[in-house]
Design a protein around this motif. Structure first.
Motif, short mmCIF file in Angstrom:
data_model
loop_
_atom_site.label_atom_id
_atom_site.label_comp_id
_atom_site.label_asym_id
_atom_site.label_seq_id
_atom_site.Cartn_x
_atom_site.Cartn_y
_atom_site.Cartn_z
N VAL A 161 -9.99 -32.46 -0.76
CA VAL A 161 -11.00 -31.52 -0.26
C VAL A 161 -12.23 -31.51 -1.16
N ILE A 162 -12.00 -31.51 -2.46
CA ILE A 162 -13.11 -31.51 -3.42
C ILE A 162 -13.98 -32.76 -3.23
N LEU A 163 -13.32 -33.92 -3.11
CA LEU A 163 -14.06 -35.18 -3.00
C LEU A 163 -14.83 -35.28 -1.68
N VAL A 164 -14.19 -34.88 -0.57
CA VAL A 164 -14.87 -34.95 0.73
C VAL A 164 -16.03 -33.96 0.77
N THR A 165 -15.82 -32.77 0.24
CA THR A 165 -16.90 -31.78 0.17
C THR A 165 -18.04 -32.29 -0.71
N PHE A 166 -17.67 -32.90 -1.82
CA PHE A 166 -18.67 -33.46 -2.74
C PHE A 166 -19.55 -34.50 -2.05
N ALA A 205 -11.81 -24.86 -3.81
CA ALA A 205 -11.91 -26.32 -3.74
C ALA A 205 -13.29 -26.74 -3.23
N ALA A 206 -13.78 -26.08 -2.18
CA ALA A 206 -15.10 -26.41 -1.63
C ALA A 206 -16.21 -26.09 -2.60
N ALA A 207 -16.07 -24.97 -3.31
CA ALA A 207 -17.10 -24.58 -4.28
C ALA A 207 -17.18 -25.60 -5.42
N ILE A 208 -16.03 -26.10 -5.85
CA ILE A 208 -16.02 -27.13 -6.90
C ILE A 208 -16.72 -28.39 -6.40
N GLY A 209 -16.40 -28.81 -5.17
CA GLY A 209 -17.06 -29.98 -4.59
C GLY A 209 -18.56 -29.80 -4.47
N ALA A 210 -18.99 -28.60 -4.03
CA ALA A 210 -20.43 -28.31 -3.90
C ALA A 210 -21.13 -28.32 -5.26
N THR A 211 -20.46 -27.77 -6.27
CA THR A 211 -21.04 -27.76 -7.61
C THR A 211 -21.18 -29.17 -8.16
N THR A 230 -24.52 -33.79 -9.52
CA THR A 230 -24.85 -35.21 -9.34
C THR A 230 -26.29 -35.39 -8.91
N LEU A 231 -26.74 -34.56 -7.96
CA LEU A 231 -28.14 -34.63 -7.53
C LEU A 231 -29.08 -34.33 -8.68
N PRO A 256 -27.88 -23.60 -4.88
CA PRO A 256 -27.22 -22.44 -4.24
C PRO A 256 -26.99 -22.64 -2.74
N ILE A 257 -27.89 -23.38 -2.09
CA ILE A 257 -27.73 -23.66 -0.66
C ILE A 257 -26.47 -24.50 -0.43
N LEU A 258 -26.27 -25.51 -1.27
CA LEU A 258 -25.10 -26.37 -1.13
C LEU A 258 -23.81 -25.58 -1.37
N ILE A 259 -23.82 -24.75 -2.39
CA ILE A 259 -22.62 -23.95 -2.70
C ILE A 259 -22.34 -22.98 -1.55
N ALA A 260 -23.40 -22.37 -1.01
CA ALA A 260 -23.23 -21.45 0.12
C ALA A 260 -22.66 -22.17 1.33
N ILE A 261 -23.17 -23.38 1.61
CA ILE A 261 -22.65 -24.15 2.74
C ILE A 261 -21.18 -24.47 2.53
N GLY A 262 -20.82 -24.89 1.31
CA GLY A 262 -19.43 -25.21 1.01
C GLY A 262 -18.51 -24.02 1.17
N VAL A 263 -18.93 -22.86 0.66
CA VAL A 263 -18.10 -21.66 0.73
C VAL A 263 -17.93 -21.19 2.17
N VAL A 264 -19.03 -21.16 2.92
CA VAL A 264 -18.97 -20.72 4.33
C VAL A 264 -18.11 -21.69 5.15
N MET A 265 -18.30 -22.99 4.92
CA MET A 265 -17.53 -23.99 5.64
C MET A 265 -16.03 -23.81 5.36
N ALA A 266 -15.68 -23.67 4.09
CA ALA A 266 -14.26 -23.52 3.72
C ALA A 266 -13.71 -22.20 4.23
#
Length: 304
Positions: A24-29, A236-242, A247-248, A280-290
């Motif tokens: 999940v972390i890798l796919v979210t990442f 898991a999604a928040a870790i991937g988003a972070t 990386t960016l 923060p946008i990426l983290i929000a997307i990850g959290v909402v998605m998860a």
């Protein structure tokens, strides 16, 4: 007591399903990396438009000797034709659109030609007498370049009207296509991430069905039973988003602000500040998605 129990359940679930959580972390990442890249690319396009459209010029090239253009049937542009063009540029009809006008004579055109093609096979192939004189026009509104082009397209003594916006529009068109491709790939990856999160939560709920059954018997609420599973997916999604945001940040810092900025001097590229806006946008997307994926799954498999 309740908070400690929930945290212990979350930790237990993360350990038991470590391989799935890692997936999940890798796919979210990867998916959010594409999302972030698309957002940053659009931010860069916006900055480039602000820079180039503010400096864009429309060039009115005058007839040189032996031109075959329709407006050059009388040969090289005459002084009278130049005067007509200058009067038109200074006249009331074009005044709302024209900011400044600069005249480039043959000597300057020849110098620019030599500088541009220095060291190539084209250097020195065109004599100064065959160069085009031109009027370089800076517009008040760069998007109004078509007005100048249409006005002088049939004017005697004008060989060609060239606007830099045509080249810029092609460039920005390519960048916009790249953004769309990144968004499509990101959408596919986000869908994969949601399905994987749902699978992980379902397996976790199945593995702990005995514990959830006991919790039901002692009167635990549905939300209390579901919360540990929900937090597993969100964490898991928040870790991937972070990781995607980090990386960016590294890519922008070393690749764009570092190497690319040295090559493309003269205008600003995106920087770490822009990444801080996107993170923060990426983290929000990850959290909402998860969260959404987990709730849909939990309502089916852990409902009291």
């Amino acid at each position: 007591m309740r908070a400690g129990f929930i945290l212990s359940e979350v930790g237990s679930g993360l350990k038991k399903n470590f391989s799935m959580v890692l997936s999940v972390i890798l796919v979210t990442f990867v998916s959010l990396l594409f999302v972030g890249a698309a957002i940053l690319l659009q931010m860069q396009v916006g900055q480039m438009k602000d820079y180039w459209y503010d400096r864009v010029q429309v060039s009115v090239f005058l007839c040189p000797p032996d031109s075959e253009a329709t407006n050059c049937v009388d040969g090289e542009v005459t002084d009278a034709q130049k005067k007509n063009i200058e009067d038109a540029l200074a006249g009331p009809e074009l005044a709302p659109y024209v900011d400044t006008v600069y005249f480039e004579d043959k000597a300057e055109a020849y110098k620019h030609f030599q500088d541009q093609f220095k060291g190539t096979s084209l250097e020195g192939t065109v004599p100064e007498s065959d160069m085009n004189e031109s009027y370089r026009i800076k517009l008040k509104d760069a998007e109004k370049y078509e007005i100048i082009k249409e006005y002088f397209s049939s004017t005697q003594g004008v060989e060609e009207v060239v606007d830099q916006n045509q080249l810029l529009d092609r460039l920005f068109g390519v960048l916009n296509v790249a953004t769309v491709v990144a968004v499509v790939i990101a959408g596919i990856m986000l869908l994969c991430a949601m399905l994987l999160i749902a699978t992980t939560i379902r397996l976790s709920a199945f593995a702990r069905r005995r514990e959830t059954g006991i919790m039901r018997l002692v009167g635990a609420s549905n939300s209390f039973i579901q919360l540990p599973f929900l937090l597993e997916g969100v964490i898991a999604a928040a870790i991937g988003a972070t990781l995607a945001a980090g990386t960016l940040g590294l890519l922008v810092h070393f690749g764009v602000s570092g190497w690319l900025q040295e090559q493309a001097t003269g205008f600003n590229l995106i920087s770490g500040v822009d990444v801080l806006i996107v993170a923060p946008i990426l983290i929000a997307i990850g959290v909402v998605m998860a969260g959404a994926s987990s709730l849909i799954t939990l309502n089916k498999y852990t409902k009291v």
